[in-house]
Design an enzyme around this catalytic site. Sequence first.
Site, PDB file in Angstrom:
ATOM      1  N   HIS A 308      14.847  64.234  15.742  1.00 22.42           N
ATOM      2  CA  HIS A 308      14.487  63.058  14.936  1.00 22.42           C
ATOM      3  C   HIS A 308      13.097  62.589  15.352  1.00 22.42           C
ATOM      4  O   HIS A 308      12.737  62.668  16.532  1.00 22.42           O
ATOM      5  CB  HIS A 308      15.490  61.916  15.171  1.00 22.42           C
ATOM      6  CG  HIS A 308      15.471  60.890  14.093  1.00 22.42           C
ATOM      7  ND1 HIS A 308      14.566  59.867  14.069  1.00 22.42           N
ATOM      8  CD2 HIS A 308      16.237  60.755  12.985  1.00 22.42           C
ATOM      9  CE1 HIS A 308      14.784  59.124  12.986  1.00 22.42           C
ATOM     10  NE2 HIS A 308      15.793  59.647  12.314  1.00 22.42           N
ATOM     11  N   ASP A 366      22.882  63.329  10.333  1.00 23.02           N
ATOM     12  CA  ASP A 366      23.348  64.402   9.431  1.00 23.02           C
ATOM     13  C   ASP A 366      24.248  65.415  10.101  1.00 23.02           C
ATOM     14  O   ASP A 366      24.763  66.315   9.438  1.00 23.02           O
ATOM     15  CB  ASP A 366      22.123  65.114   8.839  1.00 23.02           C
ATOM     16  CG  ASP A 366      21.328  64.175   7.943  1.00 23.02           C
ATOM     17  OD1 ASP A 366      20.117  63.997   8.195  1.00 23.02           O
ATOM     18  OD2 ASP A 366      21.933  63.584   7.047  1.00 23.02           O
TER      19      ASP A 366
HETATM   20  C1  SDX Z   1      16.895  62.139   8.561  1.00 20.24           C
HETATM   21  O1  SDX Z   1      13.002  59.317   9.613  1.00 20.24           O
HETATM   22  C2  SDX Z   1      14.249  58.956   9.490  1.00 20.24           C
HETATM   23  O2  SDX Z   1      14.644  57.879   9.884  1.00 20.24           O
HETATM   24  C3  SDX Z   1      15.123  59.962   8.761  1.00 20.24           C
HETATM   25  C4  SDX Z   1      16.614  59.647   8.740  1.00 20.24           C
HETATM   26  C5  SDX Z   1      16.919  58.430   7.904  1.00 20.24           C
HETATM   27  O3  SDX Z   1      17.975  57.825   8.117  1.00 20.24           O
HETATM   28  O4  SDX Z   1      16.128  58.149   6.946  1.00 20.24           O
HETATM   29  O5  SDX Z   1      17.097  59.425  10.058  1.00 20.24           O
HETATM   30  C6  SDX Z   1      17.401  60.801   8.120  1.00 20.24           C
HETATM   31  O6  SDX Z   1      16.056  62.683   7.911  1.00 20.24           O
HETATM   32  C7  SDX Z   1      17.402  62.714   9.868  1.00 20.24           C
HETATM   33  C8  SDX Z   1      16.705  64.076  10.232  1.00 20.24           C
HETATM   34  C9  SDX Z   1      17.418  65.187   9.452  1.00 20.24           C
HETATM   35  N1  SDX Z   1      16.676  66.489   9.611  1.00 20.24           N
HETATM   36  C10 SDX Z   1      17.204  67.499  10.314  1.00 20.24           C
HETATM   37  O7  SDX Z   1      18.244  67.441  10.966  1.00 20.24           O
HETATM   38  C11 SDX Z   1      16.378  68.795  10.215  1.00 20.24           C
HETATM   39  C12 SDX Z   1      16.198  69.406  11.612  1.00 20.24           C
HETATM   40  N2  SDX Z   1      15.308  68.505  12.370  1.00 20.24           N
HETATM   41  C13 SDX Z   1      13.900  68.837  12.418  1.00 20.24           C
HETATM   42  O8  SDX Z   1      13.404  69.397  11.237  1.00 20.24           O
HETATM   43  C14 SDX Z   1      13.069  67.708  13.043  1.00 20.24           C
HETATM   44  O9  SDX Z   1      13.720  67.336  14.187  1.00 20.24           O
HETATM   45  C15 SDX Z   1      12.735  66.477  12.233  1.00 20.24           C
HETATM   46  C16 SDX Z   1      12.086  66.805  10.934  1.00 20.24           C
HETATM   47  C17 SDX Z   1      13.956  65.659  11.985  1.00 20.24           C
HETATM   48  C18 SDX Z   1      11.745  65.654  13.078  1.00 20.24           C
HETATM   49  O10 SDX Z   1      10.600  66.398  13.186  1.00 20.24           O
HETATM   50  P1  SDX Z   1       9.307  65.831  13.983  1.00 20.24           P
HETATM   51  O11 SDX Z   1       9.500  64.456  14.433  1.00 20.24           O
HETATM   52  O12 SDX Z   1       8.108  66.119  13.156  1.00 20.24           O
HETATM   53  O13 SDX Z   1       9.328  66.665  15.267  1.00 20.24           O
HETATM   54  P2  SDX Z   1       8.691  68.085  15.407  1.00 20.24           P
HETATM   55  O14 SDX Z   1       9.019  68.904  14.186  1.00 20.24           O
HETATM   56  O15 SDX Z   1       7.259  67.917  15.768  1.00 20.24           O
HETATM   57  O16 SDX Z   1       9.517  68.674  16.621  1.00 20.24           O
HETATM   58  C19 SDX Z   1       9.111  68.407  17.940  1.00 20.24           C
HETATM   59  C20 SDX Z   1       9.458  69.696  18.678  1.00 20.24           C
HETATM   60  C21 SDX Z   1       8.883  70.934  18.010  1.00 20.24           C
HETATM   61  O17 SDX Z   1       8.673  71.904  19.027  1.00 20.24           O
HETATM   62  P3  SDX Z   1       7.105  72.084  19.568  1.00 20.24           P
HETATM   63  O18 SDX Z   1       6.255  72.422  18.345  1.00 20.24           O
HETATM   64  O19 SDX Z   1       6.736  70.764  20.198  1.00 20.24           O
HETATM   65  O20 SDX Z   1       7.196  73.222  20.558  1.00 20.24           O
HETATM   66  O21 SDX Z   1      10.882  69.879  18.675  1.00 20.24           O
HETATM   67  C22 SDX Z   1      11.217  71.069  17.964  1.00 20.24           C
HETATM   68  C23 SDX Z   1      10.001  71.449  17.133  1.00 20.24           C
HETATM   69  O22 SDX Z   1       9.943  72.851  16.952  1.00 20.24           O
HETATM   70  N3  SDX Z   1      12.352  70.733  17.111  1.00 20.24           N
HETATM   71  C24 SDX Z   1      13.419  71.507  16.923  1.00 20.24           C
HETATM   72  C25 SDX Z   1      14.255  70.772  16.064  1.00 20.24           C
HETATM   73  N4  SDX Z   1      13.669  69.617  15.749  1.00 20.24           N
HETATM   74  C26 SDX Z   1      12.495  69.589  16.391  1.00 20.24           C
HETATM   75  N5  SDX Z   1      13.733  72.727  17.393  1.00 20.24           N
HETATM   76  C27 SDX Z   1      14.926  73.225  16.989  1.00 20.24           C
HETATM   77  N6  SDX Z   1      15.801  72.603  16.160  1.00 20.24           N
HETATM   78  C28 SDX Z   1      15.489  71.357  15.678  1.00 20.24           C
HETATM   79  N7  SDX Z   1      16.338  70.727  14.883  1.00 20.24           N
END
Ligand code: SDX
Length: 431
Positions: A308, A366
């Site tokens: 998140h 989720d």
């Molecule tokens: C919702 O914003 C909100 O409030 C949203 C929400 C709401 O109520 O409105 O809470 C609802 O959207 C919840 C999130 C649902 N999405 C998912 O579950 C999809 C999987 N999650 C990821 O796509 C990600 O965690 C996000 C999109 C939710 C957040 O992404 P960020 O904040 O841009 O973080 P990032 O992508 O920069 O990740 C930071 C690091 C990265 O590694 P590095 O590049 O630093 O090496 O963490 C890793 C990412 O690769 N990472 C994950 C991961 N999520 C982040 N690695 C593996 N699996 C994951 N799920």
Amino acid sequence: MAETTKTATLTIDGQAFELPIHSPTAGPDVIDIRKLYGQAGVFTYDPGFTSTASCDSTITFIDGDKGELLHRGYPIDQLASKSHYLEVCFLLLYGYLPSADELEKFENLVTRHTMIHEQMHYFFRGFRRDAHPMATMVGVVGAMSAFYHDSTDINDQHQREVASIRLIAKMPTIAAMAYKYHIGQPFVYPRNDLDYASNFLHMCFAVPAEEYQVNPILARAMDRIFTLHADHEQNASTSTVRLASSSGANPFACIAAGIACLWGPAHGGANQACLEMLREIGTVDRIPEYIARAKDKNDPFRLMGFGHRVYKNFDPRAKVMKESADEVLALLGIENNPTLQVAKELERIALEDPYFVEKKLYPNVDFYSGIILDAMGFPTSMFTPIFALARTVGWISQWKEQLADPQLKIGRPRQLYLGEASRDYVDIEKR
Ligand code: SDX
């Protein structure tokens, strides 16, 4: 906004610029850069808005490190256990918990706006039956601006109020109709003798051929899922609604834009993607393979339902959702649901894995919601429409707050331009 005395000093090429600092009720201070470009001739740069506050708000507060979520100051776990969705709607819309009389009037008002214009039924017929229900919802909600002309003037307080009630009241009807159309069953009209969650379940699962009794356990679980999804500060879809509204677009168009943004698998579409991922994993012994893929920089796979932008601790909604999943599945006699077992083991393994620990990746809202919705009988394609239904009150509350903000200006970000410098046109003969 409270007057500020603190300032930040930014020095560029030896010249110092004083920037006001505003302190919130809770959370980090903000540096006010509104005059920066005019004073220093520079932009700030923050793709994805990781360090940017786009507005001030009094509706929802999140502390990502503590895993805290407050709606008008009330913790989400207390609202989920002690309140119910329409009361939370009142709280988000008007800023306080209603009296019994106010709540009764509000619930009656919503109940009597649940039908949609009969002519809108024809809209559904234009879609393919296998259209994703989110595609149908985006289309039909946007089309509400073609029917409810008496509540599109955003400068009229009464029309804003009418549009707010219409959207909260009609979203379950539209979502249920999208589902019925998708599965080829006849639409079921809303009923005024049912509460909000029961009415939605009835519109989804009743058929003309026989009586349908709503299971009170499922109705309570459905209502709690609505509450857990009601609002969440300036997330991507809420920011979309605010940006659309800043141009003066009508409320139905703005909410349709929010639904479109929510659909993405990185946002509200994650609940569908998460259950599909858990099913693809299938058994506990295959979890390590998927954990490895999630950690592999060369593999685009991510653990859906994990991570998140704000929460760097447990998403408090996921905690309540997990408890609800245990309760609902036990009451339904399917506590040994294989998907739930895979989810729990996946959570346990991930939270012990150094990759997830150091990146502070926890289950989000989720991760468990799909398991409950699946147990209720919804197909995965209905998971995000249910999220959109529940989030409508959050979008509307933020929309109303922005319209009442005297600082309201059209949202118009700038950019870091890396394209070609100015150059002359070359005639085709000379290319
Ligand atoms: C919702 O914003 C909100 O409030 C949203 C929400 C709401 O109520 O409105 O809470 C609802 O959207 C919840 C999130 C649902 N999405 C998912 O579950 C999809 C999987 N999650 C990821 O796509 C990600 O965690 C996000 C999109 C939710 C957040 O992404 P960020 O904040 O841009 O973080 P990032 O992508 O920069 O990740 C930071 C690091 C990265 O590694 P590095 O590049 O630093 O090496 O963490 C890793 C990412 O690769 N990472 C994950 C991961 N999520 C982040 N690695 C593996 N699996 C994951 N799920």
